[in-house]
Design an enzyme around this catalytic site. Sequence first.
Site, PDB file in Angstrom:
ATOM      1  N   ASP A 432      31.805  71.673   7.418  1.00  0.00           N
ATOM      2  CA  ASP A 432      31.695  73.040   6.940  1.00  0.00           C
ATOM      3  C   ASP A 432      32.802  73.862   7.600  1.00  0.00           C
ATOM      4  OD1 ASP A 432      30.572  75.368   5.776  1.00  0.00           O
ATOM      5  OD2 ASP A 432      29.523  75.796   7.640  1.00  0.00           O
ATOM      6  N   GLU A 533      29.216  92.682   7.410  1.00  0.00           N
ATOM      7  CA  GLU A 533      28.746  94.050   7.219  1.00  0.00           C
ATOM      8  C   GLU A 533      28.507  94.733   8.551  1.00  0.00           C
ATOM      9  OE1 GLU A 533      24.931  94.879   5.057  1.00  0.00           O
ATOM     10  OE2 GLU A 533      26.368  95.925   3.754  1.00  0.00           O
TER      11      GLU A 533
END
Length: 1230
Positions: A432, A533
Amino acid sequence: MPQLTGRGARPSPAAASGEGASSMSSERDSETTFDEDSQPNDEDMPYSDDETEDELQSQQPPVEPGQNQINRDTEESQEQLKKDCSWQVKANDQYFCEQPQFKRTVFLCFKKSKYAGNAIKTYKYNPVTFLPMNLFEQFKRAANFYFLVLLILQSIPQITTLSWYTTLVPLLLVLGITAVKDLVDDIADILLLSSSEPNSLCYVETAELDGETNLKFKMALEVTHRYLQEESAMADFNGLIECEEPNNRLDKFTGTLYWRNTTYSLDADKILLRGCKIRNTDFCHGVVIFAGADTKIMKNSGKTRFKRTKIDSLMNYMVYTIFIVLILLSAGLAIGHTYWEQQIGNLSWYLYDTQDFSSPYRGFLNFWGYIIVLNTMVPISLYVSVEVIRLGQSYFINWDLQMYYPEKDTAAKARTTTLNEQLGQIHYIFSDKTGTLTQNIMTFKKCCINGQRYGVCRDEAGQLQSHPEQVDFSWNKYADGKFSFYDHYLIEQIKSGKEPEIHKFFFLLAICHTVMVDASDGQLNYQAASPDEGALVIAARNFGYVFLSRTQNTITISEMGIERTYDVLAILDFNSDRKRMSVIVRESGGNIRLYCKGADTVIYERLHPRNLKREATEEALDIFANETLRTLCLCYRDISHDEFEAWNKKFMEASVATTHRDEALDKVYEEIEKNLTLLGATAIEDKLQDGVPETISRLSKADIKIWVLTGDKKETAENIGFSCELLTDETIICYGEDTSALLQTRLENQRNRAGSSTHSSLRMNEPFFQGSKDRALIITGSWLNEILLEKKKKKKKLKLKFPRTAEEKKKQTEKRRRAEAYKEQQQKNFVDLACECRAVICCRVTPKQKAMVVELVKKYKKAITLAIGDGANDVNMIKTAHIGVGISGQEGMQAVMSSDYSFGQFRYLQRLLLVHGRWSYIRMCKFLRYFFYKNFAFTLVHIWYSFFNGFSAQTAYEDWFITLYNVLYSSLPVLLVGLLDQDVSDKLSLRFPRLYVLGQKDLLFNYKKFFLSLLHGAITSLIIFFIPYGAYLKTMGQDGEAPSDYQSFAVTAASSLIFVVNFQIGLDTSYWTFVNAFSVFGSIALYFGITFDFHSAGIHVLFPSGFHFTGTAPNALRQPYLWLTMILSIAICLLPVVAQRFLSMTIRPSESDRIQKNCKKYVAEEQQWKQRQSAFRRGISGRRSAYAFSHQRGYADLIASGRSIRKKRAPLDGVLGNSMTQVRDAHETS
């Protein structure tokens, strides 16, 4: 501990009225169709893994005119509601689920409720079933069952020549150890009704469910919060819940509560899932929806794949080979006994045993006798020794301090004990990206506002600085002190207030988000749905635009020290499909404005045609992409009151839709998010983990190919590939369109050449690329589906058809067979092409696609694979690979819990493979070769002895020697070699990665090595038998006694064997320690100690039937002649081995031999050599990196619900432990 009260009976499905609505559907009407005209989009994530065919069909409804369409929509909506909400639960009614309509037949006339109980069975045994079930499981292994059969045969007097304990003792040892190991080896989903928190909020952590560590919020319905706070009210609650059937979707739930003649819509925000941890909540009340095996966590558990090593499989085949050899030898010796009986035995009156058996029958009995005598060719202790070695190697991994990550107090952990040697045979690594190669800790680095780039080192006047000087944020009382920034010019622009676009930019960052805030002790703690965020809100806070608090419809922000509160009219939350989020606010002057942030691809599609700074911003995005920064575009739009009122009506209708609510909301969002004005872009850095380039370089030198499988955008993945040196400037990159063209050409050639000629068929396997240039493949999930023909199946509309004829069925079957063959050939070609590349990067892929890629390589290359990841989306890939490795990162423990090995950083992978893996492989191979050798040397002596005892299955050794040979006399030295041996040190193993290739090529243990061990053992057995036989043939001892009796011969042969096999393991040992030396000489001493004890008169008096060699050892071993015989046997056995090893190391030394020879030189160099620190390279690609949205929706629904989100109790630091501190530290250090 928080209190959790569950009310209600076991949940039960609805009556059968909701089933059978589609009884006219037929399997033959469902066919695979491919959208051949569509071109894959590199920016699109392929379909969701849990998307059903019905959902796909509903996304493209057929167009029908007028009232027909309305009627059909109404009917389908009702049927869909019945189908989706066919599970019924009645509160405080324990007999509700026992009604006849909820019963299902389990066996004959026996029925049980369709609802599972709350008990979950994850263990194999209970006190009653442990012994029989464990024995049954163990005797399913061929070797254990074989020895059980031997034990039964040894109880038959007519065929046994060995005592029963020679097999029983080792068998009990094996079964006992395994049973103890197995014995050691061996919570419900509720609807939230109320809690101790204001407005019945409940704070949960779901790391064990979805891998995300951030705190989440659940909330009860307003009506249940108001009326169900007391337990007495809970006892009177009689609501009926109708909801979806049990499924594995963690982020979706659809249902309806019927109570007090009113219906209430239920969604995932009101469900507490089994496996989540309640935080900062004293108690909560709920009604059980799913229990036991029906819970979502159990629906996601799936079946754990049993993983076996390549050596395990090979060892089993070798054991089968030994079985065959054993049967053939026993048959040959039985035939020999039959012949001997006919020629000699029947004529020798003194051999008469009172049994009038025929010669063939005696031969038949001797066949089984030799099966018993030669059973040690398949040593039962082999399996125990292998398990002990693997267990020890696992502990060495756990104890390795050089794989300990102090920042998180995370040690390496071997979560399995059966795969260690396979770590030394890896061909392909599937990794990953986010959180595995990178840190997954986001830091705001640069931005572009109104076409102007900020973030470089500049002074207040905008002049570049040669020496970076950090910006002083002391003017901002809300600055967290951990934020680093070096562009003083941007700060001056903010303070001056001359640029209104800059104000809008940071105002947008402070207001357009779903971050939660907790204020305690004057500190602001943010909790975000994604790390990106959170980084943006923290950046806005430090630049003077501070998010302070929020309510249902307001948000309070400090703008350069001035607090203002704005009305939030709507929050348009983000998800992985939208790739953006928006808020609609009413400003102080009454104006309504929409603020939006999202990925550049979706934002640019929705911009107003006249955006003056569009090109300048796009240029900045390209520059940020080259620096491997993750980008995000910001924009806004002014909305009139009339437009908002009309849109808001549609928004409210979509918000309460009972079916397809998400799709309805997305459609409404699209209507308002258009004609946007571009403000600029942000650039966030997700740093590489330490040592990633060096690790990848070393693994590549070890001939291990590394594939990166990620859900991020192609540009992000490609630039990270350059950063970690998986890609270089010299790398020729092949993309999806290139790959598709190459594969199409190859497939056409294969079709044309099929069956033409042998020469042509050989050319079909020619390589895709000519030359030896460095190549890499970068392919997106959409192209992967296109190439591998894995597009989602879609059902055709229901049509009435006449039954097909037999010929039509045959044609259809042939058509499907050809399609399957075509698909298989295409997939094989893709794997062949990809494996010709040095590196492969698959981006925008789903978890299912990750596992599919791994499975394809396993299937077509027969290579050993390893998958490594840190998140819940990596679990499927980790379970599919031969070996799964989990990283304890920012995304929880789900990957770790599903893995075979785990540690804290990617860089530890090189030590796991190149050191522990290689050592484990070498040790296991050396152990197995020697183990087979010593048992062949021990067992085959019986065969040579058979030629002198009429093939009577008489043993050449004493029974107790046979019993203890593998248990005590020869087990410890080889066991220590399997645990401790090493050809070169760990530092040299890392310095010379090419040493790893031995395991990849299976050079140390294969059938050739096995037969060499067999041959070596056979030669040793010949020497062990015939030298004492020749020496004893016509001899007389010094005392006039003949030492050439059978018992003295057995002692001499056994003693010679013990010396030879223990000295042989000494020759095989590369790494000598005190323990090794003690084991070799201690085993020899132990043999003589036990032998003299068992041959003593005292033990014979106590157990006369069990010990027959009384006085043999003391009498025989005091003869110097016998010691000279043993010395001769040992010398003839070992001197050729010593000579062969010397010549091999001199004439054809291996890489390991050369390194051992120069070991001192390398150690001296090691002290002066410093590991090269790789620069953080930037890619040459001009593509933009992706913004990391959360896998789930944000907190918009919670914010819009009107509930208080302020916590009364512990701050987030108390909830999350060190997590928040680590994040702040990371911001400070970066």
